[in-house]
Motif scaffolding. Structure first.
Motif, PDB file in Angstrom:
ATOM      1  N   GLY A  35      36.161  66.578  66.695  1.00 28.35           N
ATOM      2  CA  GLY A  35      34.932  66.301  67.438  1.00 28.35           C
ATOM      3  C   GLY A  35      33.656  66.759  66.757  1.00 28.35           C
ATOM      4  O   GLY A  35      32.580  66.680  67.338  1.00 28.35           O
ATOM      5  N   ARG A  36      33.766  67.231  65.516  1.00 30.12           N
ATOM      6  CA  ARG A  36      32.570  67.701  64.798  1.00 30.12           C
ATOM      7  C   ARG A  36      31.917  66.537  64.070  1.00 30.12           C
ATOM      8  O   ARG A  36      32.537  65.900  63.217  1.00 30.12           O
ATOM      9  N   MET A  37      30.662  66.265  64.418  1.00 30.55           N
ATOM     10  CA  MET A  37      29.920  65.138  63.850  1.00 30.55           C
ATOM     11  C   MET A  37      28.595  65.661  63.274  1.00 30.55           C
ATOM     12  O   MET A  37      28.152  66.767  63.596  1.00 30.55           O
ATOM     13  N   GLU A  44      15.714  54.030  55.753  1.00 29.02           N
ATOM     14  CA  GLU A  44      15.290  52.635  55.611  1.00 29.02           C
ATOM     15  C   GLU A  44      14.878  52.013  56.941  1.00 29.02           C
ATOM     16  O   GLU A  44      14.065  51.104  56.968  1.00 29.02           O
ATOM     17  N   SER A  45      15.473  52.458  58.037  1.00 22.97           N
ATOM     18  CA  SER A  45      15.228  51.870  59.358  1.00 22.97           C
ATOM     19  C   SER A  45      15.034  52.979  60.376  1.00 22.97           C
ATOM     20  O   SER A  45      15.489  54.105  60.164  1.00 22.97           O
ATOM     21  N   LYS A  46      14.393  52.656  61.484  1.00 22.70           N
ATOM     22  CA  LYS A  46      14.178  53.646  62.544  1.00 22.70           C
ATOM     23  C   LYS A  46      15.435  53.771  63.394  1.00 22.70           C
ATOM     24  O   LYS A  46      15.471  53.368  64.568  1.00 22.70           O
ATOM     25  N   CYS A  47      16.487  54.267  62.766  1.00 23.01           N
ATOM     26  CA  CYS A  47      17.718  54.516  63.499  1.00 23.01           C
ATOM     27  C   CYS A  47      18.316  55.808  62.962  1.00 23.01           C
ATOM     28  O   CYS A  47      17.807  56.390  62.006  1.00 23.01           O
ATOM     29  N   LEU A  48      19.387  56.255  63.601  1.00 22.91           N
ATOM     30  CA  LEU A  48      20.074  57.471  63.169  1.00 22.91           C
ATOM     31  C   LEU A  48      21.428  57.102  62.575  1.00 22.91           C
ATOM     32  O   LEU A  48      21.994  56.054  62.892  1.00 22.91           O
ATOM     33  N   LEU A  49      21.934  57.967  61.725  1.00 22.63           N
ATOM     34  CA  LEU A  49      23.262  57.829  61.155  1.00 22.63           C
ATOM     35  C   LEU A  49      24.126  58.945  61.729  1.00 22.63           C
ATOM     36  O   LEU A  49      23.690  60.099  61.800  1.00 22.63           O
ATOM     37  N   LEU A  50      25.330  58.606  62.150  1.00 23.77           N
ATOM     38  CA  LEU A  50      26.230  59.576  62.765  1.00 23.77           C
ATOM     39  C   LEU A  50      27.558  59.541  62.015  1.00 23.77           C
ATOM     40  O   LEU A  50      28.242  58.515  61.993  1.00 23.77           O
ATOM     41  N   TYR A  51      27.892  60.668  61.377  1.00 21.76           N
ATOM     42  CA  TYR A  51      29.090  60.769  60.547  1.00 21.76           C
ATOM     43  C   TYR A  51      30.056  61.795  61.118  1.00 21.76           C
ATOM     44  O   TYR A  51      29.618  62.843  61.594  1.00 21.76           O
ATOM     45  N   PRO A  52      31.368  61.557  60.971  1.00 25.47           N
ATOM     46  CA  PRO A  52      32.309  62.664  61.152  1.00 25.47           C
ATOM     47  C   PRO A  52      32.009  63.720  60.076  1.00 25.47           C
ATOM     48  O   PRO A  52      31.604  63.374  58.959  1.00 25.47           O
ATOM     49  N   GLN A  53      32.199  64.981  60.398  1.00 28.90           N
ATOM     50  CA  GLN A  53      31.861  66.070  59.474  1.00 28.90           C
ATOM     51  C   GLN A  53      32.432  65.879  58.063  1.00 28.90           C
ATOM     52  O   GLN A  53      31.692  66.018  57.088  1.00 28.90           O
ATOM     53  N   PRO A  54      33.731  65.520  57.897  1.00 32.30           N
ATOM     54  CA  PRO A  54      34.261  65.402  56.526  1.00 32.30           C
ATOM     55  C   PRO A  54      33.539  64.325  55.706  1.00 32.30           C
ATOM     56  O   PRO A  54      33.300  64.516  54.510  1.00 32.30           O
ATOM     57  N   GLU A  55      33.191  63.198  56.336  1.00 35.43           N
ATOM     58  CA  GLU A  55      32.473  62.131  55.620  1.00 35.43           C
ATOM     59  C   GLU A  55      31.077  62.611  55.228  1.00 35.43           C
ATOM     60  O   GLU A  55      30.602  62.352  54.121  1.00 35.43           O
ATOM     61  N   TRP A  56      30.418  63.318  56.147  1.00 38.41           N
ATOM     62  CA  TRP A  56      29.074  63.831  55.835  1.00 38.41           C
ATOM     63  C   TRP A  56      29.141  64.828  54.679  1.00 38.41           C
ATOM     64  O   TRP A  56      28.284  64.815  53.791  1.00 38.41           O
ATOM     65  N   ASP A  57      30.134  65.696  54.682  1.00 40.79           N
ATOM     66  CA  ASP A  57      30.235  66.710  53.623  1.00 40.79           C
ATOM     67  C   ASP A  57      30.297  66.051  52.246  1.00 40.79           C
ATOM     68  O   ASP A  57      29.661  66.519  51.299  1.00 40.79           O
ATOM     69  N   ILE A  59      29.059  63.081  51.450  1.00 41.69           N
ATOM     70  CA  ILE A  59      27.749  62.479  51.175  1.00 41.69           C
ATOM     71  C   ILE A  59      26.731  63.553  50.806  1.00 41.69           C
ATOM     72  O   ILE A  59      25.965  63.396  49.854  1.00 41.69           O
ATOM     73  N   GLN A  60      26.750  64.661  51.549  1.00 38.65           N
ATOM     74  CA  GLN A  60      25.797  65.734  51.243  1.00 38.65           C
ATOM     75  C   GLN A  60      26.014  66.263  49.827  1.00 38.65           C
ATOM     76  O   GLN A  60      25.047  66.517  49.108  1.00 38.65           O
ATOM     77  N   ALA A  61      27.260  66.398  49.418  1.00 42.61           N
ATOM     78  CA  ALA A  61      27.543  66.876  48.055  1.00 42.61           C
ATOM     79  C   ALA A  61      26.937  65.916  47.019  1.00 42.61           C
ATOM     80  O   ALA A  61      26.363  66.351  46.015  1.00 42.61           O
ATOM     81  N   LYS A  62      27.041  64.612  47.277  1.00 47.52           N
ATOM     82  CA  LYS A  62      26.474  63.621  46.348  1.00 47.52           C
ATOM     83  C   LYS A  62      24.944  63.702  46.336  1.00 47.52           C
ATOM     84  O   LYS A  62      24.322  63.595  45.278  1.00 47.52           O
ATOM     85  N   ILE A  63      24.352  63.886  47.520  1.00 46.16           N
ATOM     86  CA  ILE A  63      22.885  63.978  47.599  1.00 46.16           C
ATOM     87  C   ILE A  63      22.398  65.236  46.883  1.00 46.16           C
ATOM     88  O   ILE A  63      21.418  65.205  46.133  1.00 46.16           O
ATOM     89  N   GLU A  64      23.111  66.344  47.092  1.00 49.87           N
ATOM     90  CA  GLU A  64      22.712  67.607  46.450  1.00 49.87           C
ATOM     91  C   GLU A  64      22.838  67.523  44.934  1.00 49.87           C
ATOM     92  O   GLU A  64      22.132  68.215  44.204  1.00 49.87           O
ATOM     93  N   ALA A  65      23.745  66.673  44.451  1.00 48.35           N
ATOM     94  CA  ALA A  65      23.962  66.542  43.004  1.00 48.35           C
ATOM     95  C   ALA A  65      22.872  65.708  42.327  1.00 48.35           C
ATOM     96  O   ALA A  65      22.783  65.693  41.100  1.00 48.35           O
ATOM     97  N   LEU A  66      22.037  65.021  43.115  1.00 46.33           N
ATOM     98  CA  LEU A  66      20.942  64.243  42.520  1.00 46.33           C
ATOM     99  C   LEU A  66      19.959  65.195  41.857  1.00 46.33           C
ATOM    100  O   LEU A  66      19.769  66.323  42.315  1.00 46.33           O
TER     101      LEU A  66
END
Length: 154
Positions: A35-37, A44-57, A59-66
């Motif tokens: 249940g952790r999201m 790009e758009s006025k909306c939100l993105l909602l990820y399960p925690q493992p998927e976000w982790d 993505i965050q690692a990829k963003i931090e590597a930029l």
């Protein structure tokens, strides 16, 4: 394979800003990430993105590597990671959406939860309907379909 979300789900936010995850997704979310999201803004758009925690982790690692010295990368890091908010699905399958995120996406009472594979998008119902209609008009007007998609038989 992980988790897979699809479908358009009209939902009402309650008075406290909570959205109830549709029943058909709850069990897989509980099994997949307890249940952790994580919710953040779409840049790009006025909306939100909602990820399960493992998927976000991931993505965050990829963003931090930029490279942080690249202004465009720095902007993405600040916007996506800066707005990322941990959310826990309660026993009733609800997520409390924080006010700053609701304000960014113009979320009032009627919202749409849009399955996008490994994540959901959360739209105000009014803005989603307008955006969807624009997309459909683009297709009717002969918008070019990406080459990769032209070989798909749908």
């Amino acid at each position: 394979m992980g988790i897979m979300f699809r479908g358009v789900n009209p939902i009402n936010l309650d008075g406290k800003g909570r959205l109830a995850i549709p029943a058909r997704y709850r069990e897989s979310i509980s099994d997949h990430c307890d249940g952790r999201m994580v919710a953040t803004i779409d840049t790009e758009s006025k909306c939100l993105l909602l990820y399960p925690q493992p998927e976000w982790d991931e993505i965050q690692a990829k963003i931090e590597a930029l490279p942080s010295f690249n202004p465009a990368a720095r902007r993405i890091q600040r916007l996506l990671i800066g707005h990322a908010t941990d959310l826990d699905m309660d026993a009733a399958g609800r997520l409390l959406m924080p006010a700053p995120l609701r304000e960014y996406a113009g979320l009032d009472k009627k919202i749409v939860l849009l399955g996008q594979g490994r994540k959901f998008e959360i739209w105000s119902e009014e803005l989603w309907n307008m955006t969807r209609d624009e997309y459909l008009q683009d297709v009717e007007a002969g918008m070019t379909i990406p080459e990769d998609m032209q070989t798909l038989s749908l």
